[in-house]
Design an enzyme around this catalytic site. Structure first.
Site, PDB file in Angstrom:
ATOM      1  N   TYR A   1      60.450  76.621  59.961  1.00  0.00           N
ATOM      2  CA  TYR A   1      60.278  78.041  59.638  1.00  0.00           C
ATOM      3  C   TYR A   1      61.235  78.343  58.475  1.00  0.00           C
ATOM      4  O   TYR A   1      62.128  79.173  58.584  1.00  0.00           O
ATOM      5  CB  TYR A   1      60.562  78.927  60.858  1.00  0.00           C
ATOM      6  CG  TYR A   1      59.683  78.659  62.062  1.00  0.00           C
ATOM      7  CD1 TYR A   1      58.415  78.081  61.911  1.00  0.00           C
ATOM      8  CD2 TYR A   1      60.092  78.989  63.352  1.00  0.00           C
ATOM      9  CE1 TYR A   1      57.603  77.832  63.015  1.00  0.00           C
ATOM     10  CE2 TYR A   1      59.278  78.750  64.456  1.00  0.00           C
ATOM     11  CZ  TYR A   1      58.046  78.166  64.281  1.00  0.00           C
ATOM     12  OH  TYR A   1      57.245  77.923  65.383  1.00  0.00           O
TER      13      TYR A   1
ATOM     14  N   HIS B   1      51.853  74.437  53.844  1.00  0.00           N
ATOM     15  CA  HIS B   1      52.218  75.552  54.729  1.00  0.00           C
ATOM     16  C   HIS B   1      53.692  75.931  54.672  1.00  0.00           C
ATOM     17  O   HIS B   1      54.154  76.702  55.496  1.00  0.00           O
ATOM     18  CB  HIS B   1      51.849  75.218  56.180  1.00  0.00           C
ATOM     19  CG  HIS B   1      50.399  75.393  56.472  1.00  0.00           C
ATOM     20  ND1 HIS B   1      49.429  74.759  55.743  1.00  0.00           N
ATOM     21  CD2 HIS B   1      49.740  76.133  57.399  1.00  0.00           C
ATOM     22  CE1 HIS B   1      48.242  75.098  56.220  1.00  0.00           C
ATOM     23  NE2 HIS B   1      48.404  75.934  57.215  1.00  0.00           N
TER      24      HIS B   1
ATOM     25  N   SER C   1      56.598  73.503  48.378  1.00  0.00           N
ATOM     26  CA  SER C   1      55.753  72.359  48.022  1.00  0.00           C
ATOM     27  C   SER C   1      54.925  72.622  46.765  1.00  0.00           C
ATOM     28  O   SER C   1      54.275  71.716  46.257  1.00  0.00           O
ATOM     29  CB  SER C   1      54.821  72.001  49.185  1.00  0.00           C
ATOM     30  OG  SER C   1      54.130  73.155  49.628  1.00  0.00           O
TER      31      SER C   1
ATOM     32  N   GLY D   1      52.535  65.789  56.582  1.00  0.00           N
ATOM     33  CA  GLY D   1      53.614  65.422  55.655  1.00  0.00           C
ATOM     34  C   GLY D   1      54.846  66.276  55.841  1.00  0.00           C
ATOM     35  O   GLY D   1      55.955  65.769  56.024  1.00  0.00           O
ATOM     36  N   GLY D   2      54.673  67.597  55.817  1.00  0.00           N
ATOM     37  CA  GLY D   2      55.813  68.494  55.988  1.00  0.00           C
ATOM     38  C   GLY D   2      56.174  68.671  57.451  1.00  0.00           C
ATOM     39  O   GLY D   2      57.345  68.605  57.830  1.00  0.00           O
TER      40      GLY D   2
HETATM   41  C1  LIG Z   1      49.866  79.124  59.806  1.00  0.00           C
HETATM   42  C2  LIG Z   1      51.054  78.272  60.127  1.00  0.00           C
HETATM   43  C3  LIG Z   1      51.200  77.782  61.425  1.00  0.00           C
HETATM   44  C4  LIG Z   1      52.279  76.976  61.761  1.00  0.00           C
HETATM   45  N1  LIG Z   1      52.397  76.501  63.046  1.00  0.00           N
HETATM   46  C5  LIG Z   1      53.448  75.733  63.374  1.00  0.00           C
HETATM   47  C6  LIG Z   1      53.615  75.212  64.694  1.00  0.00           C
HETATM   48  O1  LIG Z   1      52.785  75.429  65.584  1.00  0.00           O
HETATM   49  N2  LIG Z   1      54.714  74.468  64.968  1.00  0.00           N
HETATM   50  C7  LIG Z   1      55.649  74.188  64.025  1.00  0.00           C
HETATM   51  O2  LIG Z   1      56.613  73.489  64.317  1.00  0.00           O
HETATM   52  N3  LIG Z   1      55.514  74.652  62.762  1.00  0.00           N
HETATM   53  C8  LIG Z   1      54.447  75.410  62.421  1.00  0.00           C
HETATM   54  N4  LIG Z   1      54.336  75.877  61.137  1.00  0.00           N
HETATM   55  C9  LIG Z   1      55.347  75.499  60.143  1.00  0.00           C
HETATM   56  C10 LIG Z   1      55.012  74.128  59.552  1.00  0.00           C
HETATM   57  O3  LIG Z   1      55.359  73.118  60.482  1.00  0.00           O
HETATM   58  C11 LIG Z   1      55.818  73.889  58.270  1.00  0.00           C
HETATM   59  O4  LIG Z   1      55.517  74.882  57.329  1.00  0.00           O
HETATM   60  C12 LIG Z   1      55.536  72.494  57.693  1.00  0.00           C
HETATM   61  O5  LIG Z   1      56.557  72.139  56.807  1.00  0.00           O
HETATM   62  C13 LIG Z   1      54.198  72.463  57.000  1.00  0.00           C
HETATM   63  O6  LIG Z   1      53.876  71.190  56.563  1.00  0.00           O
HETATM   64  P1  LIG Z   1      52.795  71.043  55.371  1.00  0.00           P
HETATM   65  O7  LIG Z   1      52.629  69.626  55.087  1.00  0.00           O
HETATM   66  O8  LIG Z   1      51.612  71.870  55.729  1.00  0.00           O
HETATM   67  O9  LIG Z   1      53.546  71.835  54.234  1.00  0.00           O
HETATM   68  P2  LIG Z   1      53.891  71.559  52.702  1.00  0.00           P
HETATM   69  O10 LIG Z   1      54.094  72.931  52.158  1.00  0.00           O
HETATM   70  O11 LIG Z   1      52.902  70.672  52.060  1.00  0.00           O
HETATM   71  O12 LIG Z   1      55.271  70.796  52.812  1.00  0.00           O
HETATM   72  C14 LIG Z   1      56.430  71.344  53.408  1.00  0.00           C
HETATM   73  C15 LIG Z   1      57.680  70.657  52.853  1.00  0.00           C
HETATM   74  O13 LIG Z   1      57.614  69.251  53.079  1.00  0.00           O
HETATM   75  C16 LIG Z   1      57.560  68.543  51.840  1.00  0.00           C
HETATM   76  N5  LIG Z   1      56.571  67.479  51.980  1.00  0.00           N
HETATM   77  C17 LIG Z   1      55.254  67.632  52.273  1.00  0.00           C
HETATM   78  N6  LIG Z   1      54.665  66.441  52.339  1.00  0.00           N
HETATM   79  C18 LIG Z   1      55.606  65.513  52.106  1.00  0.00           C
HETATM   80  C19 LIG Z   1      55.586  64.096  52.037  1.00  0.00           C
HETATM   81  N7  LIG Z   1      54.468  63.393  52.249  1.00  0.00           N
HETATM   82  N8  LIG Z   1      56.732  63.452  51.725  1.00  0.00           N
HETATM   83  C20 LIG Z   1      57.865  64.154  51.507  1.00  0.00           C
HETATM   84  N9  LIG Z   1      57.941  65.493  51.568  1.00  0.00           N
HETATM   85  C21 LIG Z   1      56.823  66.171  51.866  1.00  0.00           C
HETATM   86  C22 LIG Z   1      57.158  69.573  50.817  1.00  0.00           C
HETATM   87  O14 LIG Z   1      57.565  69.201  49.511  1.00  0.00           O
HETATM   88  C23 LIG Z   1      57.839  70.809  51.342  1.00  0.00           C
HETATM   89  O15 LIG Z   1      59.215  70.778  51.027  1.00  0.00           O
HETATM   90  C24 LIG Z   1      53.251  76.681  60.774  1.00  0.00           C
HETATM   91  C25 LIG Z   1      53.109  77.176  59.483  1.00  0.00           C
HETATM   92  C26 LIG Z   1      52.027  77.978  59.157  1.00  0.00           C
HETATM   93  C27 LIG Z   1      51.904  78.519  57.760  1.00  0.00           C
END
Ligand SMILES: Cc1cc2nc3c(=O)[nH]c(=O)nc-3n(C[C@H](O)[C@H](O)[C@H](O)COP(=O)(O)OP(=O)(O)OC[C@H]3O[C@@H](n4cnc5c(N)ncnc54)[C@H](O)[C@@H]3O)c2cc1C
Ligand SMILES: *[C@@H]1O[C@H](CO)[C@@H](O)[C@H](O)[C@H]1NC(C)=O
Ligand SMILES: *[C@@H]1O[C@H](CO)[C@@H](O)[C@H](O)[C@H]1NC(C)=O
Ligand SMILES: *[C@@H]1O[C@H](CO)[C@@H](O)[C@H](O)[C@H]1NC(C)=O
Ligand SMILES: *[C@@H]1O[C@H](CO)[C@@H](O)[C@H](O)[C@H]1NC(C)=O
Length: 522
Positions: A466, A106, A112, A174-175
């Site tokens: 964000y 996300h 990512s 994770g993120g």
């Molecule tokens: C539809 C939507 C709703 C959202 N709602 C909220 C909300 O309610 N509250 C809020 O605070 N945020 C919200 N967000 C933002 C969200 O918290 C961030 O985008 C978050 O980074 C997503 O984590 P991910 O694991 O899904 O993303 P990814 O894209 O998988 O990872 C995000 C970042 O973290 C790194 N990363 C991922 N996993 C790991 C790991 N295991 N070890 C080291 N690095 C890692 C990735 O390389 C990348 O740099 C939302 C985003 C979207 C798109």
């Protein structure tokens, strides 16, 4: 021996003949380290995941300027064990390619799964076991799990527990957890990152560290500093929150006009001061009714308690809303997550859906922190601007409560006492041409500029989750710490320097990097 020779050959080939190793070269490397390369699910660069991700990516003005063919991963690995992650890291180091760790996918700028330099993706989708210990009120969560999977598992285990994290179920832990984590119970229980009690991290050498072996500084950095700069988080141990068996939700919608502006204005001064059990966020958007564009404001609320307590509280603190018992619904905490996702009444299993919601939808977002109520006429102006726009969106999330009880340096997330709410600006578009994107992003940047006098300054704050590459980026592996301060201090304020020092210790050669990772301070 033959394998070793092959690996060396690949290494030399990669270093001197071709600067970008092929998928086959990478796989050869893996097979020299692993006797069992078939344990790795391999994906070509045109695998479904990758094209799906590209389609749902959120290209900023920066990303669209890139040559997308150079952004395809050499391959995507879906490890089924931690030792396979180790092999992937070691081969990437050996072959000189970058690693992008993908949990929920996300990231607002796609960091990512997109990269300017040759890279592989480590997709943690197969590592998502969640183990709850109700005696301790904790959970160990593997990084590939989503918030929805976590919430579902908690709900199946206990009626009176929850976890303080984001609203969207397909977001990955994770993120999300390493970037802070705003959610509906943060005013009472803090950010997701505030509730981490242990973590297991794989570093650049493939070593697995936990809180005790990594030390408190690195553990500090993972809780809000963005884990991608430090290694691969394998799992988090978090403290669960206690919630009542019945919570109360309501939605209150108001069409544009003087009374809507007054309500938003009033909310600003009380949102962060309310009882910690009450979370009211504000969504401003527009819709077309009878061929006419209309702006509306939606107050979306969660109260950790029954409707009998909520009504008197609202009558006392926010009578302007005119809340009545029939506007409220009592439900379990997990149902409140469904409610906030406009999914009330659907089966709980929809929480397990890992698909990104933004199919065929492109977006760009920016964020701000507000420290004193914005003058009422500013919302009048925002309404005017929203009327000119197809799909504008602003989400205001109240802070205060538990978030403000933690000091600014206790974790990398610094926007605490003195900040009353966060603003998220978003524009969306469907036809992804450069012209369309420029048109929408330009509009948003004008709104962001207009808001400058009314939001935090020196530095203007931004929320890491964000992510916004327009704040500044690492233009290459040689980006200095000084250059990175432009964006780093917006996310982390005074904590940026300590993040640089931690990075310098755990990853001095800057192996784990992306367009907005922390440069090592040696
Ligand atoms: C539809 C939507 C709703 C959202 N709602 C909220 C909300 O309610 N509250 C809020 O605070 N945020 C919200 N967000 C933002 C969200 O918290 C961030 O985008 C978050 O980074 C997503 O984590 P991910 O694991 O899904 O993303 P990814 O894209 O998988 O990872 C995000 C970042 O973290 C790194 N990363 C991922 N996993 C790991 C790991 N295991 N070890 C080291 N690095 C890692 C990735 O390389 C990348 O740099 C939302 C985003 C979207 C798109
Ligand atoms: C890899 O897979 C094989 C066969 O499925 C299995 O026996 C072996 O234990 C696996 N190895 C690892 C490290 O997971
Ligand atoms: C990074 O920032 C520079 C300078 O602000 C800008 O010219 C460039 O387009 C940005 N690139 C990316 C990939 O973000
Ligand atoms: C994009 O990169 C590829 C591979 O490096 C190259 O062949 C192609 O010509 C580039 N396209 C553009 C438009 O620059
Ligand atoms: C849960 O935590 C308690 C207290 O630390 C411990 O004694 C117990 O063994 C744990 N239970 C499980 C199933 O791990």
């Amino acid at each position: 021996m033959r394998d070793l020779a092959l690996c060396l050959f690949v290494f030399i080939l990669a270093k001197h003949v071709s600067s970008v190793p092929t998928k086959e070269q990478f796989q050869s490397c893996l097979s020299t380290i692993s006797r069992n390369p078939n344990n790795l699910t391999k994906h070509t660069s045109d695998s479904r995941l990758y094209t799906a991700s590209l389609k749902t990516s959120s290209p900023s003005s920066n990303f669209l300027n890139l040559n997308f063919t150079s952004l395809k991963p050499i391959l995507t690995l879906k490890p089924k064990s931690e030792s396979e992650i180790k092999k992937a890291i070691l081969c990437s180091k050996k072959l000189g390619v970058q690693v992008r760790t993908l949990s929920g996918g996300h990231d607002y700028e796609g960091l990512s799964y997109l990269s300017l330099t040759p890279f592989i993706i480590i997709d943690l989708v197969n590592l998502r076991t969640i183990t709850i210990n109700l005696t301790e009120e904790t959970a160990w969560i593997q990084s590939g799990a989503t918030l929805g999977e976590l919430y579902y598992k908690i709900a199946k285990t206990s009626k009176v527990h929850a976890f303080a994290a984001g609203i969207c179920p397909s977001v990955g832990v994770g993120g999300h957890i390493s970037g802070g984590g705003f959610g509906t119970i943060m005013r009472k229980h803090g950010l997701a990152s505030d509730n981490v009690v242990d973590a297991r991290l794989m570093d650049v050498n493939g070593r697995i560290l936990d809180r005790r072996t990594m030390g408190e500084d690195l553990f500090w950095a993972l809780r809000g500093g963005g884990a991608a700069s430090f290694g691969v988080v394998l799992s988090w141990k978090v403290k669960l929150a206690r919630v009542p068996e019945k919570v109360t939700c309501f939605i209150s919608q108001h069409p544009m006009g003087a009374s809507m502006n007054k309500l938003v204005h009033r909310w600003q001064s009380i949102g962060a001061e309310l009882d910690q059990n009450l979370f009211i966020r504000v969504i401003i958007d527009n819709s077309v009714e009878g061929g006419q564009r209309r702006v509306k404001t939606t107050f979306q609320a969660l109260f950790l308690g029954g409707v009998d307590k909520l009504i008197p509280l609202m009558n006392q603190k926010f009578p302007e809303i005119g809340l009545r018992a029939q506007d409220c619904s009592e439900m379990s905490w997990i149902e409140s997550i469904m409610f906030f996702n406009w999914k009330s009444g659907q089966p709980l299993e929809t929480m397990l859906n890992r698909d990104l919601r933004y199919e065929d939808l492109y977006f760009k977002a920016k964020s701000d922190f507000v420290q004193k109520p914005v003058p009422e006429n500013v919302f009048e102006e925002v309404t005017k601007r929203f009327l000119e726009k197809e799909t504008p969106l602003m989400i205001l999330e109240p802070l205060g409560g538990k978030i403000s009880e933690v000091s600014e340096s206790e974790s990398p997330y610094p926007h605490r006492r003195g900040n009353i709410y966060n603003i998220q600006y978003m524009v969306k578009w469907r036809v992804n041409t450069v012209e369309e994107m420029n048109r929408h992003v330009t509009w948003m940047i004008m709104l962001y500029d207009y808001m400058t006098p009314y939001v935090s300054s020196s530095p203007r704050g931004a929320y890491l989750n964000y992510r916004d590459l327009d704040l500044g980026n690492n233009t290459g592996s040689k980006t200095s710490f000084e250059d990175a301060r432009v964006w780093g201090e917006k996310y982390y304020r005074g904590n940026f320097k300590k993040l640089g020092l931690v990075k310098g210790k755990i990853d001095p050669t800057n192996f784990f990097r992306n367009e907005q990772s922390i440069p090592p301070l040696l």
